[in-house]
Scaffold this motif. Structure first.
Motif, PDB file in Angstrom:
ATOM      1  N   ALA A  85       0.843  -1.199   0.000  1.00  0.00           N
ATOM      2  CA  ALA A  85       0.000   0.000   0.000  1.00  0.00           C
ATOM      3  C   ALA A  85       0.878   1.250   0.000  1.00  0.00           C
ATOM      4  CB  ALA A  85      -0.933  -0.006   1.204  1.00  0.00           C
ATOM      5  N   ASP A  86       1.981   1.205   0.779  1.00  0.00           N
ATOM      6  CA  ASP A  86       2.919   2.337   0.790  1.00  0.00           C
ATOM      7  C   ASP A  86       3.584   2.512  -0.564  1.00  0.00           C
ATOM      8  OD1 ASP A  86       2.365   2.918   3.427  1.00  0.00           O
ATOM      9  OD2 ASP A  86       4.166   1.966   4.229  1.00  0.00           O
ATOM     10  N   TYR A  87       3.960   1.383  -1.197  1.00  0.00           N
ATOM     11  CA  TYR A  87       4.561   1.471  -2.528  1.00  0.00           C
ATOM     12  C   TYR A  87       3.570   2.068  -3.532  1.00  0.00           C
ATOM     13  CZ  TYR A  87       8.568  -1.445  -1.110  1.00  0.00           C
ATOM     14  OH  TYR A  87       9.713  -1.943  -0.507  1.00  0.00           O
ATOM     15  N   THR A  88       2.297   1.696  -3.388  1.00  0.00           N
ATOM     16  CA  THR A  88       1.250   2.239  -4.259  1.00  0.00           C
ATOM     17  C   THR A  88       1.144   3.743  -4.067  1.00  0.00           C
ATOM     18  OG1 THR A  88       0.005   0.162  -4.162  1.00  0.00           O
ATOM     19  CG2 THR A  88      -1.207   2.122  -4.840  1.00  0.00           C
ATOM     20  N   PHE A  89       1.143   4.173  -2.800  1.00  0.00           N
ATOM     21  CA  PHE A  89       1.083   5.611  -2.494  1.00  0.00           C
ATOM     22  C   PHE A  89       2.285   6.341  -3.085  1.00  0.00           C
ATOM     23  CE2 PHE A  89       2.485   9.180   0.048  1.00  0.00           C
ATOM     24  CZ  PHE A  89       1.351   9.972   0.128  1.00  0.00           C
ATOM     25  N   GLU A  90       3.480   5.805  -2.842  1.00  0.00           N
ATOM     26  CA  GLU A  90       4.701   6.477  -3.296  1.00  0.00           C
ATOM     27  C   GLU A  90       4.762   6.599  -4.812  1.00  0.00           C
ATOM     28  OE1 GLU A  90       7.833   4.187  -1.569  1.00  0.00           O
ATOM     29  OE2 GLU A  90       7.200   4.616   0.489  1.00  0.00           O
ATOM     30  N   GLY A  91       4.358   5.528  -5.497  1.00  0.00           N
ATOM     31  CA  GLY A  91       4.375   5.563  -6.960  1.00  0.00           C
ATOM     32  C   GLY A  91       3.384   6.570  -7.519  1.00  0.00           C
ATOM     33  N   ALA A  92       2.177   6.600  -6.943  1.00  0.00           N
ATOM     34  CA  ALA A  92       1.155   7.536  -7.405  1.00  0.00           C
ATOM     35  C   ALA A  92       1.528   8.969  -7.059  1.00  0.00           C
ATOM     36  CB  ALA A  92      -0.189   7.174  -6.782  1.00  0.00           C
ATOM     37  N   ASP A  93       2.116   9.145  -5.882  1.00  0.00           N
ATOM     38  CA  ASP A  93       2.505  10.489  -5.438  1.00  0.00           C
ATOM     39  C   ASP A  93       3.562  11.077  -6.360  1.00  0.00           C
ATOM     40  OD1 ASP A  93       2.176  12.505  -3.263  1.00  0.00           O
ATOM     41  OD2 ASP A  93       4.306  12.121  -2.950  1.00  0.00           O
ATOM     42  N   ALA A  94       4.556  10.270  -6.706  1.00  0.00           N
ATOM     43  CA  ALA A  94       5.620  10.738  -7.603  1.00  0.00           C
ATOM     44  C   ALA A  94       5.061  11.036  -8.990  1.00  0.00           C
ATOM     45  CB  ALA A  94       6.722   9.689  -7.686  1.00  0.00           C
ATOM     46  N   GLU A 136      -2.448  -7.930 -14.092  1.00  0.00           N
ATOM     47  CA  GLU A 136      -1.970  -6.790 -14.870  1.00  0.00           C
ATOM     48  C   GLU A 136      -2.725  -5.518 -14.476  1.00  0.00           C
ATOM     49  OE1 GLU A 136       0.547  -6.685 -17.179  1.00  0.00           O
ATOM     50  OE2 GLU A 136       1.009  -8.734 -16.592  1.00  0.00           O
ATOM     51  N   ASN A 137      -2.931  -5.304 -13.181  1.00  0.00           N
ATOM     52  CA  ASN A 137      -3.676  -4.137 -12.728  1.00  0.00           C
ATOM     53  C   ASN A 137      -2.880  -2.846 -12.908  1.00  0.00           C
ATOM     54  OD1 ASN A 137      -4.923  -6.294 -10.296  1.00  0.00           O
ATOM     55  ND2 ASN A 137      -6.259  -5.217 -11.702  1.00  0.00           N
ATOM     56  N   GLU A 138      -3.606  -1.783 -13.250  1.00  0.00           N
ATOM     57  CA  GLU A 138      -2.981  -0.470 -13.447  1.00  0.00           C
ATOM     58  C   GLU A 138      -3.180   0.403 -12.218  1.00  0.00           C
ATOM     59  OE1 GLU A 138      -3.356   3.508 -16.348  1.00  0.00           O
ATOM     60  OE2 GLU A 138      -4.479   1.683 -16.805  1.00  0.00           O
ATOM     61  N   LEU A 139      -2.196   1.234 -11.947  1.00  0.00           N
ATOM     62  CA  LEU A 139      -2.286   2.219 -10.871  1.00  0.00           C
ATOM     63  C   LEU A 139      -3.188   3.366 -11.325  1.00  0.00           C
ATOM     64  CD1 LEU A 139      -1.322   3.481  -8.174  1.00  0.00           C
ATOM     65  CD2 LEU A 139       0.643   4.388  -9.420  1.00  0.00           C
ATOM     66  N   ILE A 140      -4.228   3.623 -10.546  1.00  0.00           N
ATOM     67  CA  ILE A 140      -5.197   4.679 -10.860  1.00  0.00           C
ATOM     68  C   ILE A 140      -5.251   5.666  -9.700  1.00  0.00           C
ATOM     69  CG2 ILE A 140      -7.649   5.191 -11.277  1.00  0.00           C
ATOM     70  CD1 ILE A 140      -6.461   3.783 -13.622  1.00  0.00           C
ATOM     71  N   ILE A 141      -5.417   6.941 -10.024  1.00  0.00           N
ATOM     72  CA  ILE A 141      -5.648   7.965  -9.010  1.00  0.00           C
ATOM     73  C   ILE A 141      -7.103   8.411  -9.138  1.00  0.00           C
ATOM     74  CG2 ILE A 141      -5.033  10.268  -8.188  1.00  0.00           C
ATOM     75  CD1 ILE A 141      -2.236   9.789  -9.384  1.00  0.00           C
ATOM     76  N   VAL A 142      -7.817   8.397  -8.024  1.00  0.00           N
ATOM     77  CA  VAL A 142      -9.227   8.790  -8.038  1.00  0.00           C
ATOM     78  C   VAL A 142      -9.373  10.146  -7.360  1.00  0.00           C
ATOM     79  CG1 VAL A 142     -11.592   8.131  -7.500  1.00  0.00           C
ATOM     80  CG2 VAL A 142      -9.873   6.356  -7.888  1.00  0.00           C
ATOM     81  N   LYS A 143      -9.915  11.103  -8.083  1.00  0.00           N
ATOM     82  CA  LYS A 143     -10.176  12.447  -7.548  1.00  0.00           C
ATOM     83  C   LYS A 143     -11.563  12.438  -6.914  1.00  0.00           C
ATOM     84  CE  LYS A 143     -10.655  17.258  -9.123  1.00  0.00           C
ATOM     85  NZ  LYS A 143     -10.621  18.158 -10.320  1.00  0.00           N
ATOM     86  N   LEU A 226       5.585  -1.401 -10.675  1.00  0.00           N
ATOM     87  CA  LEU A 226       5.900  -0.460  -9.614  1.00  0.00           C
ATOM     88  C   LEU A 226       6.501  -1.173  -8.410  1.00  0.00           C
ATOM     89  CD1 LEU A 226       5.762   2.300  -8.180  1.00  0.00           C
ATOM     90  CD2 LEU A 226       3.387   1.775  -7.593  1.00  0.00           C
ATOM     91  N   PHE A 227       5.898  -2.302  -8.026  1.00  0.00           N
ATOM     92  CA  PHE A 227       6.410  -3.060  -6.877  1.00  0.00           C
ATOM     93  C   PHE A 227       7.820  -3.581  -7.143  1.00  0.00           C
ATOM     94  CE2 PHE A 227       1.736  -4.251  -5.807  1.00  0.00           C
ATOM     95  CZ  PHE A 227       1.537  -2.973  -5.317  1.00  0.00           C
ATOM     96  N   LEU A 228       8.059  -4.068  -8.350  1.00  0.00           N
ATOM     97  CA  LEU A 228       9.403  -4.528  -8.723  1.00  0.00           C
ATOM     98  C   LEU A 228      10.413  -3.397  -8.588  1.00  0.00           C
ATOM     99  CD1 LEU A 228       8.648  -6.710 -11.883  1.00  0.00           C
ATOM    100  CD2 LEU A 228       9.815  -7.519  -9.825  1.00  0.00           C
TER     101      LEU A 228
END
Length: 256
Positions: A85-94, A136-143, A226-228
Motif C-alpha cells: 500500500a505504501d509502494y502504491t502511495f509512493e508511486g502515485a505520489d511521484a 496486470e492491474n494499473e495504478l489509478i488515481i481517483v479524484k 511499480l512493486f518490482l
C-alpha cells in the motif's frame, strides 16, 4: 438502360464463375494421445524453446531485495499489505507531482485479495513479486470530494476487511466509526482528495462502489512493475509496523 442491365448481369455471372467450388475435407478419426509424464518430449521443440526458457528463468531468479522477516498478508495490519500500500502511495505520489498534481496524492488503498501469497524471510527474487501480484492491474488515481470519501470509511465499518491502506487511519468500535483520518487529519467535506488504488477497485471491484463517484486518472503504470521497481530500490526491506486499521471488538474475522 438495357445495355447497363446486360453489363451488370454479365459482371455478376463472371464473379460467380470465378468462385472456387467448395470441397468437403476428408476427416478421419485418429487415436487420442494421452498427455502424461511418460509422453516423450519433442526434441526439436525443446531445442527451439531452450534459449528462451533459460533467459526467462534467469530473469525470474534475479535477486532484487532481501527481508529479515516473513512478509505476510494475514491480519488487519499485515506487513506485506501495508508495504505494498505504501509502494502504491509512493508511486502515485511521484507520478502525480510530475503530471499536474503539485501536492501529489493524499492516500492509497489496495485489496488484500489481489495479494496472492506471502514472501518468506530471506532473498527476494523477481519471481516472488510475480507470485504475489500475478495480475496486470494499473495504478489509478481517483479524484474525490470529501463528502464522497466518507463512503470509504463506511465501507470499512461495514465489512471490517483487512484491505491495506496507506496514509489512512480507520478506527471502529461497537458498530461505529471512532476515528477517520487522512494524513492524520479529519476529512474536510469540501476538500478534493486524490486516492491511489488499482483499476479493479477504482471501477467498483470488491464492492468499493464509493470510488465510482470520483474522477479516474489513469497513470499507465502497472502495479507489479511499480512493486518490482520499489523492491529493487530497497535492497533491505523495512516492513511497516504501524496500526492503520483498528477494528475494536471485531467479531467476524474477514481476513483473506
Amino acid at each position: 438502360m438495357k445495355t447497363k442491365y446486360l453489363i451488370s448481369c454479365l459482371a455478376l455471372l463472371a464473379i460467380i464463375s470465378c468462385k472456387t467450388p467448395l470441397s468437403v475435407a476428408n476427416v478421419q478419426t485418429q487415436k487420442n494421445i494421452s498427455i502424461s509424464k511418460e509422453l516423450p518430449e519433442d526434441a526439436i521443440f525443446t531445442k527451439v524453446i531452450e534459449p528462451y526458457k533459460v533467459e526467462l528463468e534467469g530473469k525470474m531468479n534475479k535477486l532484487i531485495s532481501h527481508t529479515s522477516v516473513d512478509l505476510t498478508k494475514q491480519g488487519d495490519n499485515s506487513n506485506l499489505g501495508n508495504l505494498l500500500a505504501d509502494y502504491t502511495f509512493e508511486g502515485a505520489d511521484a507520478w502525480g507531482k510530475k503530471n499536474g498534481l503539485p501536492n501529489g496524492v493524499d492516500a492509497a488503498v489496495i485489496n488484500i485479495g489481489g495479494i496472492r501469497t506471502n514472501i518468506g524471510a530471506g532473498d527476494i527474487l523477481t519471481k516472488h513479486v510475480y507470485e504475489v501480484m500475478p495480475f496486470e492491474n494499473e495504478l489509478i488515481i481517483v479524484k474525490m470530494k470529501g463528502t464522497d470519501l466518507q463512503g470509504l470509511f463506511d465501507y470499512y465499518l461495514k465489512t471490517q476487511v483487512n484491505n491495506p491502506v496507506s496514509h489512512f487511519y480507520i478506527e471502529t468500535e461497537n458498530g461505529m466509526n471512532v476515528k477517520e483520518l487522512v494524513n492524520g487529519k479529519e476529512i474536510e467535506p469540501t476538500k478534493i482528495y486524490y486516492i491511489a488504488t488499482s483499476d479493479y477497485l477504482a471501477m467498483g471491484g470488491d464492492n468499493m462502489s464509493f470510488f465510482e463517484k470520483g474522477e479516474l486518472i489513469p497513470t499507465g503504470i502497472k502495479l507489479r512493475d511499480l512493486f518490482l521497481e520499489k523492491f529493487i530500490a530497497n535492497p533491505e526491506v523495512k516492513s511497516p509496523t504501524d496500526i492503520r486499521l483498528n477494528f475494536k471488538n471485531k467479531k467476524n474475522k474477514t481476513d483473506e
